[in-house]
Design a protein around this motif. Structure first.
Motif, PDB file in Angstrom:
ATOM      1  N   PRO A 195       0.829  -1.209   0.000  1.00  0.00           N
ATOM      2  CA  PRO A 195       0.000   0.000   0.000  1.00  0.00           C
ATOM      3  C   PRO A 195       0.862   1.257   0.000  1.00  0.00           C
ATOM      4  N   HIS A 196       0.516   2.209  -0.854  1.00  0.00           N
ATOM      5  CA  HIS A 196       1.344   3.402  -1.059  1.00  0.00           C
ATOM      6  C   HIS A 196       1.659   4.125   0.252  1.00  0.00           C
ATOM      7  N   LYS A 197       0.677   4.222   1.152  1.00  0.00           N
ATOM      8  CA  LYS A 197       0.857   4.959   2.393  1.00  0.00           C
ATOM      9  C   LYS A 197       1.839   4.282   3.348  1.00  0.00           C
ATOM     10  N   LEU A 198       2.088   2.996   3.150  1.00  0.00           N
ATOM     11  CA  LEU A 198       2.960   2.257   4.061  1.00  0.00           C
ATOM     12  C   LEU A 198       4.396   2.148   3.565  1.00  0.00           C
ATOM     13  N   VAL A 199       4.645   2.525   2.301  1.00  0.00           N
ATOM     14  CA  VAL A 199       5.979   2.328   1.728  1.00  0.00           C
ATOM     15  C   VAL A 199       7.021   3.150   2.474  1.00  0.00           C
ATOM     16  N   LEU A 200       6.779   4.449   2.670  1.00  0.00           N
ATOM     17  CA  LEU A 200       7.757   5.313   3.326  1.00  0.00           C
ATOM     18  C   LEU A 200       8.008   4.913   4.780  1.00  0.00           C
ATOM     19  N   PRO A 201       6.961   4.719   5.607  1.00  0.00           N
ATOM     20  CA  PRO A 201       7.231   4.261   6.984  1.00  0.00           C
ATOM     21  C   PRO A 201       7.988   2.945   7.033  1.00  0.00           C
ATOM     22  N   PHE A 202       7.673   2.048   6.097  1.00  0.00           N
ATOM     23  CA  PHE A 202       8.364   0.757   6.048  1.00  0.00           C
ATOM     24  C   PHE A 202       9.843   0.953   5.729  1.00  0.00           C
ATOM     25  N   LEU A 203      10.163   1.823   4.776  1.00  0.00           N
ATOM     26  CA  LEU A 203      11.555   2.078   4.412  1.00  0.00           C
ATOM     27  C   LEU A 203      12.324   2.709   5.565  1.00  0.00           C
ATOM     28  N   ILE A 204      11.675   3.628   6.282  1.00  0.00           N
ATOM     29  CA  ILE A 204      12.317   4.269   7.435  1.00  0.00           C
ATOM     30  C   ILE A 204      12.603   3.241   8.518  1.00  0.00           C
ATOM     31  N   LEU A 205      11.624   2.390   8.796  1.00  0.00           N
ATOM     32  CA  LEU A 205      11.791   1.359   9.817  1.00  0.00           C
ATOM     33  C   LEU A 205      12.925   0.405   9.457  1.00  0.00           C
ATOM     34  N   THR A 250      16.431   2.813  -1.316  1.00  0.00           N
ATOM     35  CA  THR A 250      15.336   3.769  -1.142  1.00  0.00           C
ATOM     36  C   THR A 250      15.260   4.727  -2.316  1.00  0.00           C
ATOM     37  N   ALA A 251      16.416   5.156  -2.826  1.00  0.00           N
ATOM     38  CA  ALA A 251      16.424   6.041  -3.999  1.00  0.00           C
ATOM     39  C   ALA A 251      15.751   5.367  -5.191  1.00  0.00           C
ATOM     40  N   MET A 252      16.035   4.097  -5.390  1.00  0.00           N
ATOM     41  CA  MET A 252      15.413   3.359  -6.497  1.00  0.00           C
ATOM     42  C   MET A 252      13.903   3.257  -6.307  1.00  0.00           C
ATOM     43  N   ILE A 253      13.485   3.006  -5.067  1.00  0.00           N
ATOM     44  CA  ILE A 253      12.054   2.897  -4.793  1.00  0.00           C
ATOM     45  C   ILE A 253      11.365   4.247  -4.966  1.00  0.00           C
ATOM     46  N   PHE A 254      12.045   5.332  -4.594  1.00  0.00           N
ATOM     47  CA  PHE A 254      11.470   6.669  -4.760  1.00  0.00           C
ATOM     48  C   PHE A 254      11.201   6.975  -6.234  1.00  0.00           C
ATOM     49  N   ILE A 255      12.059   6.473  -7.094  1.00  0.00           N
ATOM     50  CA  ILE A 255      11.830   6.660  -8.527  1.00  0.00           C
ATOM     51  C   ILE A 255      10.515   6.008  -8.926  1.00  0.00           C
ATOM     52  N   LYS A 256      10.283   4.804  -8.431  1.00  0.00           N
ATOM     53  CA  LYS A 256       9.048   4.079  -8.753  1.00  0.00           C
ATOM     54  C   LYS A 256       7.821   4.773  -8.153  1.00  0.00           C
ATOM     55  N   LEU A 257       8.019   5.508  -7.042  1.00  0.00           N
ATOM     56  CA  LEU A 257       6.908   6.216  -6.402  1.00  0.00           C
ATOM     57  C   LEU A 257       6.651   7.583  -7.030  1.00  0.00           C
ATOM     58  N   GLY A 258       7.557   8.005  -7.907  1.00  0.00           N
ATOM     59  CA  GLY A 258       7.394   9.307  -8.549  1.00  0.00           C
ATOM     60  C   GLY A 258       8.059  10.444  -7.795  1.00  0.00           C
ATOM     61  N   TYR A 259       8.884  10.111  -6.795  1.00  0.00           N
ATOM     62  CA  TYR A 259       9.619  11.128  -6.043  1.00  0.00           C
ATOM     63  C   TYR A 259      11.034  11.257  -6.601  1.00  0.00           C
ATOM     64  N   HIS A 260      11.693  12.352  -6.248  1.00  0.00           N
ATOM     65  CA  HIS A 260      13.085  12.509  -6.665  1.00  0.00           C
ATOM     66  C   HIS A 260      13.950  11.534  -5.882  1.00  0.00           C
ATOM     67  N   PRO A 261      14.825  10.796  -6.541  1.00  0.00           N
ATOM     68  CA  PRO A 261      15.629   9.778  -5.845  1.00  0.00           C
ATOM     69  C   PRO A 261      16.538  10.337  -4.760  1.00  0.00           C
ATOM     70  N   LEU A 292      17.427   9.171  -0.871  1.00  0.00           N
ATOM     71  CA  LEU A 292      18.758   8.986  -0.289  1.00  0.00           C
ATOM     72  C   LEU A 292      18.854   9.685   1.063  1.00  0.00           C
ATOM     73  N   ILE A 293      18.401  10.932   1.104  1.00  0.00           N
ATOM     74  CA  ILE A 293      18.509  11.736   2.327  1.00  0.00           C
ATOM     75  C   ILE A 293      17.628  11.171   3.429  1.00  0.00           C
ATOM     76  N   MET A 294      16.390  10.823   3.108  1.00  0.00           N
ATOM     77  CA  MET A 294      15.486  10.279   4.121  1.00  0.00           C
ATOM     78  C   MET A 294      16.046   9.004   4.745  1.00  0.00           C
ATOM     79  N   SER A 295      16.510   8.090   3.917  1.00  0.00           N
ATOM     80  CA  SER A 295      17.002   6.812   4.422  1.00  0.00           C
ATOM     81  C   SER A 295      18.307   6.975   5.193  1.00  0.00           C
ATOM     82  N   TYR A 296      19.209   7.816   4.676  1.00  0.00           N
ATOM     83  CA  TYR A 296      20.483   8.047   5.366  1.00  0.00           C
ATOM     84  C   TYR A 296      20.242   8.673   6.736  1.00  0.00           C
TER      85      TYR A 296
END
Length: 506
Positions: free
Chosen positions: A116-126, A146-157, A161-165
């Motif tokens: 589910p789209h809403k769970l992708v970011l919290p899951f990546l952070i966790l 995470t950068a690769m996944i952000f591309i698939k979500l339509g966000y800038h990669p 990188l910054i969020m995950s780091y």
């Protein structure tokens, strides 16, 4: 109003940071500054007295004949023995195979489509926070994925990188898993405890309660900062034309689908084998003398090689099954391509390795740590908590190694806090908060140059100032809320872990 002010501040920090020289030249200049400081501070006989043994530590001049000789003879050794260099290059061979053969792309498409789209970011952070249990691998692997996944979500990669780091580094003192850092921190705490006269029991899991709750505290903080600050700031940044960032729904062939299935099953089989081999008490993956898995064991000492194999197995299987790898020549070409972006990182690490060596040889870091610790003498309660966190966070900017800092500070603060009635588990946890919050913005951690190297795959004009400015909110907001949380925990008197009360005698 506050949002506009914060955006203006970050923009100014970014502009100022981007005026700095290229990272390789920046580290070179920092080397010159440290050399100059070693001469000036030694000239004025700047020193510190270790309170546990009354040993006087002087700042050592590196610009005399002895210092220059050491620099001349040890420069190459500093570079080739720099821990992050070997780990990064070895792991990148495996990751490059998994990326260039298309395994990562197909796997991430599959994961994103089914989550589910809403769970992708919290899951990546966790997952980024939990990755700390594996030591130094997480700040390399998770930001890239995470950068690769952000591309698939339509966000800038780069925002990925910054969020995950930030999640990996700020969350260094939080986890649901007892990992390498717990074992290292415990070993220094145990040694420092010998300086206190008293029978105190400690264990490697004594911070687990606080760490576990902190994990779920940090996930929403990082998520909100990513959604409100990081992602919007990068949405209009261009991506280099030669970078494949297509976000269209890609259709994979039946052959590629079977290749993904085979690759995943082989990966699972490999991981199961590692677990099964590690279980026996006399496993070759354990420390030969102590039988431990986390401390000075072949498993942890060879973790880079294990990660290489972990990524290489599905990468090679996918490449063969999908037809991307047809012979040894095509495999060799993929291996070469996987390392092609690492040249700038290697140059930066050369100078970074010298900088860390100069800090060590000159004793500047130790003198800063010991003299800074004196400021907290005769303090107690909330003041002591805030003071230790701020002191550690400040020292962390100059000394990136967590074990080196705690090796200096533990013999000071463990007896000091124990004398005031605080259990070593509590002292260690307060230190770990301070040791975590400035991790994203310190250049003394070699993974920041690596992050810049990866970011330039998507935009070659990206500079260090942009990364630091966008990582800064995670350090400030995360550090502030985490500190308040620790104060509340302290006031409630809740143990920080099993066998880890706040006060002695509880």
């Amino acid at each position: 109003m506050m949002k506009r002010i914060s955006i203006n501040i970050l923009t100014r920090v970014e502009r100022a940071g981007n005026k700095l020289p290229d990272p390789s030249m920046l580290f070179f200049l920092l080397c010159l500054i440290v050399l100059g400081l070693s001469w000036v501070l030694s000239l004025f006989n700047v020193q510190a007295t270790q309170p546990t043994n009354n040993k006087t530590i002087h700042v050592v001049n590196l610009l005399n004949w002895e210092g220059l000789t050491k620099i001349l003879t040890e420069t190459i050794n500093n570079f080739v023995t720099f821990p992050a260099l070997g780990m990064v290059l070895v792991v990148m061979i495996g990751m490059g195979l998994a990326e260039k053969t298309g395994y990562f792309e197909h796997l991430l498409h599959s994961v994103v489509d089914k989550t589910p789209h809403k769970l992708v970011l919290p899951f990546l952070i966790l997952i980024s926070i939990l990755g700390n249990a594996a030591g130094g691998a997480a700040p390399m692997i998770m930001p890239m994925l995470t950068a690769m996944i952000f591309i698939k979500l339509g966000y800038h990669p780069i925002s990925g990188l910054i969020m995950s780091y930030a999640a990996v580094e700020v969350g260094y003192g939080a986890n649901l898993i007892i990992g390498l850092d717990d074992a290292l921190s415990f070993s220094f705490t145990q040694s420092a405890l010998k300086l206190f006269e008293g029978d105190i029991s400690i264990n490697v899991a004594m911070n687990w309660f606080f760490m576990s709750i902190s994990t779920f505290l940090l996930v929403p903080i990082i998520y909100i900062l990513a959604k409100k600050v990081t992602i919007p700031r990068f949405q209009n940044l261009s991506i280099d034309k030669d970078t494949d960032v297509s976000v269209d729904k890609k259709t994979f062939t039946t052959q590629e689908g079977k290749a993904l299935l085979w690759s995943n099953w082989m990966l699972v089989l490999w991981l199961v084998c590692i677990v099964v081999i590690a279980i026996p008490k006399h496993s070759f993956l354990r420390n030969n003398e102590t039988g431990q898995l986390l401390v000075d064991s072949p498993l942890m000492n060879g973790f880079g090689v294990i990660l290489l194999i972990t990524f290489a197995i599905p990468g090679i299987i996918y490449g063969i099954k999908s037809g991307k790898i047809q012979n040894s020549k095509s495999l060799g070409k993929i291996l070469t391509q996987s390392m092609s972006d690492m040249s700038s990182f290697i140059i930066v690490i050369f100078f970074a390795a010298q900088l860390l060596a100069f800090f060590d040889w000159s004793h500047i870091g130790q003198v800063i740590a010991i003299n800074g610790a004196k400021l907290l003498q005769h303090q107690s309660g909330v003041t002591l908590i805030i003071g230790l966190i701020l002191l550690t966070a400040t020292i962390n900017i100059f000394m990136g190694s967590a074990s080196a800092k705690w090796g200096i500070l533990a013999p000071i603060f463990i007896p000091m806090f124990a004398t005031l009635g605080f259990h070593p588990a509590f002292t260690q946890m307060v230190y770990r908060i301070g040791d975590s919050i400035t991790n994203p913005i310190t250049p003394m951690i070699p993974y920041l140059p690596f992050l810049l190297t990866v970011a330039r795959k998507y935009n070659k004009k990206i500079a260090l100032g942009t990364l630091i400015a966008n990582l800064l909110p995670y350090s400030i907001i995360g550090g502030l809320i985490w500190t308040i949380f620790m104060i509340i925990w302290y006031l409630l008197g809740i143990p920080v872990g099993p066998g880890g009360p706040i006060h002695l005698g509880d």
